[in-house]
Design a protein around this motif. Structure first.
Motif, PDB file in Angstrom:
ATOM      1  N   LEU A   1      -0.611 -11.498  -0.322  1.00  0.00           N
ATOM      2  CA  LEU A   1      -0.086 -12.595   0.495  1.00  0.00           C
ATOM      3  C   LEU A   1      -0.432 -13.941  -0.115  1.00  0.00           C
ATOM      4  O   LEU A   1      -1.503 -14.124  -0.704  1.00  0.00           O
ATOM      5  CB  LEU A   1      -0.640 -12.529   1.931  1.00  0.00           C
ATOM      6  CG  LEU A   1      -0.061 -11.405   2.801  1.00  0.00           C
ATOM      7  CD1 LEU A   1      -0.769 -10.099   2.542  1.00  0.00           C
ATOM      8  CD2 LEU A   1      -0.143 -11.768   4.262  1.00  0.00           C
ATOM      9  N   SER A   2       0.502 -14.864   0.023  1.00  0.00           N
ATOM     10  CA  SER A   2       0.301 -16.205  -0.520  1.00  0.00           C
ATOM     11  C   SER A   2      -0.220 -17.168   0.549  1.00  0.00           C
ATOM     12  O   SER A   2       0.019 -18.363   0.485  1.00  0.00           O
ATOM     13  CB  SER A   2       1.620 -16.729  -1.099  1.00  0.00           C
ATOM     14  OG  SER A   2       2.625 -16.731  -0.105  1.00  0.00           O
ATOM     15  N   SER A   3      -0.925 -16.631   1.516  1.00  0.00           N
ATOM     16  CA  SER A   3      -1.527 -17.474   2.544  1.00  0.00           C
ATOM     17  C   SER A   3      -2.925 -16.965   2.840  1.00  0.00           C
ATOM     18  O   SER A   3      -3.236 -15.794   2.610  1.00  0.00           O
ATOM     19  CB  SER A   3      -0.682 -17.452   3.828  1.00  0.00           C
ATOM     20  OG  SER A   3      -0.597 -16.124   4.331  1.00  0.00           O
ATOM     21  N   ALA A   4      -3.776 -17.840   3.335  1.00  0.00           N
ATOM     22  CA  ALA A   4      -5.143 -17.488   3.750  1.00  0.00           C
ATOM     23  C   ALA A   4      -5.970 -16.931   2.611  1.00  0.00           C
ATOM     24  O   ALA A   4      -6.862 -16.100   2.823  1.00  0.00           O
ATOM     25  CB  ALA A   4      -5.099 -16.506   4.912  1.00  0.00           C
ATOM     26  N   ALA A   5      -5.723 -17.354   1.360  1.00  0.00           N
ATOM     27  CA  ALA A   5      -6.503 -16.882   0.221  1.00  0.00           C
ATOM     28  C   ALA A   5      -7.875 -17.547   0.206  1.00  0.00           C
ATOM     29  O   ALA A   5      -8.041 -18.682   0.660  1.00  0.00           O
ATOM     30  CB  ALA A   5      -5.765 -17.170  -1.078  1.00  0.00           C
ATOM     31  N   TYR A   6      -8.856 -16.852  -0.334  1.00  0.00           N
ATOM     32  CA  TYR A   6     -10.198 -17.423  -0.467  1.00  0.00           C
ATOM     33  C   TYR A   6     -10.241 -18.423  -1.611  1.00  0.00           C
ATOM     34  O   TYR A   6     -10.842 -19.484  -1.506  1.00  0.00           O
ATOM     35  CB  TYR A   6     -11.210 -16.305  -0.697  1.00  0.00           C
ATOM     36  CG  TYR A   6     -12.604 -16.810  -0.996  1.00  0.00           C
ATOM     37  CD1 TYR A   6     -13.382 -17.375   0.009  1.00  0.00           C
ATOM     38  CD2 TYR A   6     -13.136 -16.735  -2.276  1.00  0.00           C
ATOM     39  CE1 TYR A   6     -14.660 -17.850  -0.254  1.00  0.00           C
ATOM     40  CE2 TYR A   6     -14.405 -17.200  -2.556  1.00  0.00           C
ATOM     41  CZ  TYR A   6     -15.166 -17.756  -1.542  1.00  0.00           C
ATOM     42  OH  TYR A   6     -16.424 -18.236  -1.810  1.00  0.00           O
ATOM     43  N   ASP A   7      -9.589 -18.064  -2.707  1.00  0.00           N
ATOM     44  CA  ASP A   7      -9.573 -18.928  -3.875  1.00  0.00           C
ATOM     45  C   ASP A   7      -8.191 -18.841  -4.511  1.00  0.00           C
ATOM     46  O   ASP A   7      -7.651 -17.750  -4.689  1.00  0.00           O
ATOM     47  CB  ASP A   7     -10.650 -18.505  -4.883  1.00  0.00           C
ATOM     48  CG  ASP A   7     -10.686 -19.409  -6.093  1.00  0.00           C
ATOM     49  OD1 ASP A   7     -11.135 -20.549  -5.965  1.00  0.00           O
ATOM     50  OD2 ASP A   7     -10.254 -18.946  -7.180  1.00  0.00           O
ATOM     51  N   GLY A   8      -7.614 -19.968  -4.847  1.00  0.00           N
ATOM     52  CA  GLY A   8      -6.286 -19.969  -5.438  1.00  0.00           C
ATOM     53  C   GLY A   8      -5.200 -19.837  -4.392  1.00  0.00           C
ATOM     54  O   GLY A   8      -5.341 -20.291  -3.254  1.00  0.00           O
ATOM     55  N   VAL A   9      -4.109 -19.165  -4.782  1.00  0.00           N
ATOM     56  CA  VAL A   9      -2.924 -19.097  -3.918  1.00  0.00           C
ATOM     57  C   VAL A   9      -2.839 -17.779  -3.156  1.00  0.00           C
ATOM     58  O   VAL A   9      -2.472 -17.763  -1.991  1.00  0.00           O
ATOM     59  CB  VAL A   9      -1.649 -19.297  -4.765  1.00  0.00           C
ATOM     60  CG1 VAL A   9      -0.404 -19.160  -3.902  1.00  0.00           C
ATOM     61  CG2 VAL A   9      -1.686 -20.645  -5.473  1.00  0.00           C
ATOM     62  N   ARG A  10      -3.191 -16.663  -3.806  1.00  0.00           N
ATOM     63  CA  ARG A  10      -2.950 -15.356  -3.206  1.00  0.00           C
ATOM     64  C   ARG A  10      -4.237 -14.585  -2.951  1.00  0.00           C
ATOM     65  O   ARG A  10      -5.249 -14.772  -3.620  1.00  0.00           O
ATOM     66  CB  ARG A  10      -2.032 -14.532  -4.104  1.00  0.00           C
ATOM     67  CG  ARG A  10      -0.619 -15.082  -4.189  1.00  0.00           C
ATOM     68  CD  ARG A  10       0.282 -14.097  -4.942  1.00  0.00           C
ATOM     69  NE  ARG A  10       1.660 -14.551  -4.893  1.00  0.00           N
ATOM     70  CZ  ARG A  10       2.232 -15.328  -5.806  1.00  0.00           C
ATOM     71  NH1 ARG A  10       1.529 -15.735  -6.842  1.00  0.00           N
ATOM     72  NH2 ARG A  10       3.487 -15.697  -5.680  1.00  0.00           N
ATOM     73  N   ALA A  11      -4.155 -13.672  -1.984  1.00  0.00           N
ATOM     74  CA  ALA A  11      -5.224 -12.722  -1.699  1.00  0.00           C
ATOM     75  C   ALA A  11      -4.601 -11.369  -1.388  1.00  0.00           C
ATOM     76  O   ALA A  11      -3.389 -11.267  -1.141  1.00  0.00           O
ATOM     77  CB  ALA A  11      -6.070 -13.208  -0.527  1.00  0.00           C
ATOM     78  N   CYS A  12      -5.433 -10.327  -1.391  1.00  0.00           N
ATOM     79  CA  CYS A  12      -4.946  -8.968  -1.187  1.00  0.00           C
ATOM     80  C   CYS A  12      -5.368  -8.473   0.190  1.00  0.00           C
ATOM     81  O   CYS A  12      -6.539  -8.577   0.564  1.00  0.00           O
ATOM     82  CB  CYS A  12      -5.529  -8.061  -2.266  1.00  0.00           C
ATOM     83  SG  CYS A  12      -4.447  -6.747  -2.774  1.00  0.00           S
ATOM     84  N   ARG A  13      -4.424  -7.901   0.914  1.00  0.00           N
ATOM     85  CA  ARG A  13      -4.672  -7.401   2.260  1.00  0.00           C
ATOM     86  C   ARG A  13      -4.466  -5.885   2.282  1.00  0.00           C
ATOM     87  O   ARG A  13      -3.394  -5.378   1.948  1.00  0.00           O
ATOM     88  CB  ARG A  13      -3.719  -8.067   3.251  1.00  0.00           C
ATOM     89  CG  ARG A  13      -3.947  -7.687   4.710  1.00  0.00           C
ATOM     90  CD  ARG A  13      -3.022  -8.529   5.582  1.00  0.00           C
ATOM     91  NE  ARG A  13      -3.220  -8.304   7.010  1.00  0.00           N
ATOM     92  CZ  ARG A  13      -2.484  -7.484   7.758  1.00  0.00           C
ATOM     93  NH1 ARG A  13      -1.497  -6.796   7.193  1.00  0.00           N
ATOM     94  NH2 ARG A  13      -2.726  -7.341   9.045  1.00  0.00           N
ATOM     95  N   PHE A  14      -5.521  -5.159   2.680  1.00  0.00           N
ATOM     96  CA  PHE A  14      -5.493  -3.703   2.755  1.00  0.00           C
ATOM     97  C   PHE A  14      -5.480  -3.318   4.234  1.00  0.00           C
ATOM     98  O   PHE A  14      -6.374  -3.728   4.988  1.00  0.00           O
ATOM     99  CB  PHE A  14      -6.717  -3.102   2.067  1.00  0.00           C
ATOM    100  CG  PHE A  14      -6.846  -3.475   0.620  1.00  0.00           C
ATOM    101  CD1 PHE A  14      -6.366  -2.641  -0.373  1.00  0.00           C
ATOM    102  CD2 PHE A  14      -7.450  -4.671   0.251  1.00  0.00           C
ATOM    103  CE1 PHE A  14      -6.489  -2.992  -1.710  1.00  0.00           C
ATOM    104  CE2 PHE A  14      -7.581  -5.028  -1.078  1.00  0.00           C
ATOM    105  CZ  PHE A  14      -7.087  -4.183  -2.065  1.00  0.00           C
TER     106      PHE A  14
END
Length: 577
Positions: free
Chosen positions: A406-419
């Motif tokens: 997802l390109s929202s709510a990332a910790y650092d940068g633009v993207r984070a991974c949601r499992f």
């Protein structure tokens, strides 16, 4: 005197007559003897043909008998010269040999069958297509392969269920043969995992009437599975020792539509080209042009393209003089020795994990599992949700299940991974409730437990595999040089299902392997037992076993049920020896 002479004449005539009869008898005896030798030769040829999987035509023995009878008459009439004998032998050989002449005939371990050049027989109509089901293999298919729901062709799974994988594994490791894992062989080689084999053959789009070329190290397992689907299989084993052992196994299992030879990856087996499909069963830097040349117009090649730690399952389709290259999804198989990346090159790099920030991802064509409709453009920077199924995967990662980038709510940068495997768990509960109601209505109480004892065990393992919510990555790690590593990152536990996860969920795990890829140990780096309201950093030090040559990092919801976010995953060497 006259009586004496008459008696002598009678005796002489009798002797001559007797000798004549004996001579004729000797001549008569020669014919059955010669015929017997010919019949014995034909019987031996039949036995060899049967052992090598060659189907002899009905007309062949008759021709040999006629030729033998003619030869017998010739021997009785005129003694042939050495030159004429050599010439007749050459002619006979050229007529009886079905295979084109090759410079490496000695490398053929199982001769090509005699169906070459005739109307191809559909594999589905072949009695050998219905080989007996191997119970352990069937259970493995049901528990480990089917729950992935990533296969277009169920025949691939059926063929795996009918292939005795244990016969291709070392005797001391046959207990591991019916697990979805690679089995170590000698010299660092490995027996491919059933899931990777299924991916390869499913991508190749095998048809029952196909002639298929399999290029392998020589283990023979991929070719054995393919032979249960297609009409003819021509296998090339690059490793001579493995190829010879595979030939013995395949002969003992009586794979009658199989041919096998020792050879090189780049040369394939041109004598029996063109092929409908070609499967390259190990990682390659690129697909050799020679293999493309051996492909039939409209045919396909399936191969894992890349280095030891990052490969993309790729399909090449040939249309006339043009080829279309279609990358599918990340895999990790053994590389051919000639294409093996230098593993030591990255053993002392600062960051061992690639793509831990999830900012970059590979874009692949949508297939069975298409990207969600809210993706504006495949892989576009503006896409808000990217499903990591068969279509898209973060750079460096593989074995993606129930994952979103997802390109929202990332910790650092633009993207984070949601499992997130909670929706899968909810669906399972719904199915179980419906199944329980159906069983209660249709089965007597005294039969229910006996009827479902075996099935329940399979279903339980299927449920576990359906709940996978993971990404996985391998990287080189030399335990002789690196004493400790530091695993770090950030997580946000959005949800933990208490009923399914009384002890919380495992989120990050490290597994260490030796040079033969035998597991040296595993360590859970991060476990979460409650929800968090915001991103939380984690960092843990891990001791590297001295014999380590490779490691695997697994991230996601590895046990239990919940929803977890991860970002900025890093693995670094603390200090070197």
């Amino acid at each position: 005197m006259k009586r004496r002479n008459a008696w002598c004449s009678i005796v002489f005539a009798t002797i001559v007559a007797t000798l004549g009869v004996q001579t004729d008898a000797a001549q008569v005896k020669l014919k059955p003897s010669t015929t017997a030798r010919v019949s014995k030769t034909n019987s031996t040829d039949d036995a060899i043909a049967t052992e090598q999987g060659i189907e002899r035509s009905d007309s062949s023995p008759k021709k040999n008998d006629v030729r033998s009878a003619a030869s017998t008459k010739t021997v009785g009439a005129t003694k042939p010269t050495a030159k004429s004998t050599a010439k007749s032998t050459t002619n006979a050989t050229s007529k009886s040999t079905t295979a084109p002449s090759e410079t490496d005939e000695a490398s053929v371990l199982i001769a090509p069958n005699s169906l070459r050049g005739k109307t191809k027989k559909s594999r589905e109509s072949d009695a050998q297509a219905e080989r007996p089901v191997v119970p352990e293999a069937m259970r493995m298919v049901l528990e480990d392969l089917a729950p992935t729901k990533r296969f277009q062709d169920a025949r691939v799974l059926r063929a795996i269920a009918r292939t005795p994988r244990a016969d291709f594994a070392p005797k001391k490791l046959r207990a591991e043969a019916y697990r979805n894992v690679e089995v170590p062989l000698e010299n660092g080689k490995r027996l491919e995992s059933p899931l990777d084999v299924a991916y390869l053959l499913d991508a190749a789009d095998l048809q029952s009437e196909d002639r298929v070329l399999i290029v392998d190290e020589g283990v023979g397992y991929v070719a054995a599975v393919a032979s249960g689907i297609v009409s003819e299989v021509y296998a090339v084993g690059v490793d001579k020792k493995l190829a010879r052992r595979a030939a013995a196994v395949l002969k003992s299992l009586k794979y009658g539509n199989m041919a096998l030879k020792e050879g090189a990856l780049e040369t394939g087996w041109s004598a029996y080209a063109p092929y409908d499909k070609i499967v390259v069963a190990h990682g390659v830097d690129s697909i050799p042009d020679e293999l493309v040349a051996q492909l039939k117009d409209g045919g396909k090649i399936a191969a894992p393209v890349g280095d030891d730690y990052r490969q993309i399952l790729t399909v090449v389709e040939k249309r006339g003089d043009e080829t279309t290259v279609v990358p599918l999804f990340p895999v990790m198989l053994d590389c051919f020795e000639s294409n093996r990346d230098n593993k030591k090159a990255g053993e002392k790099r600062a960051e061992l994990v690639v793509g831990g920030s999830f900012e970059e991802f590979d874009v692949f064509p949508t297939g069975v599992n298409e990207a969600p409709k809210d993706v504006e453009t495949e892989g576009s920077a503006s896409a808000s949700v990217i499903n990591v199924k068969r279509a898209i995967a973060p750079v460096g990662w593989r074995d993606a299940f129930n994952v979103e980038v997802l390109s929202s709510a990332a910790y650092d940068g633009v993207r984070a991974c949601r499992f997130d495997n909670a929706p899968v768990y909810a669906e399972q509960l719904k199915k179980e409730r419906n199944e329980a109601r159906r069983l209660a209505a249709t089965l007597p109480e005294d039969r229910r437990d006996k009827t479902l004892e075996y099935g329940d065990g399979i279903r339980e393992n299927q449920r576990v595999n359906e709940l996978k919510s993971t990404l996985r990555q391998n990287f080189p790690l030399d335990g002789g040089s690196v004493r400790k590593i530091i695993v770090s990152g950030a997580y946000n536990a959005e949800r933990v299902e208490r009923e399914a996860s009384p002890n919380g969920v495992d989120v990050v795990r490290i597994v260490f392997w030796d040079k033969e890829r035998k597991e040296l140990g595993a360590s859970t780096v991060l476990g979460v037992d409650s929800e968090t309201t915001d991103w939380t950093e984690f960092q843990q030090e891990e001791t590297v076993p001295a014999k380590t040559k490779e490691a695997t990092i697994e991230i996601g919801v590895l046990s239990g049920v919940g929803t977890v976010w991860l970002d900025l995953i890093q693995v670094k060497s603390k200090f070197d020896r």
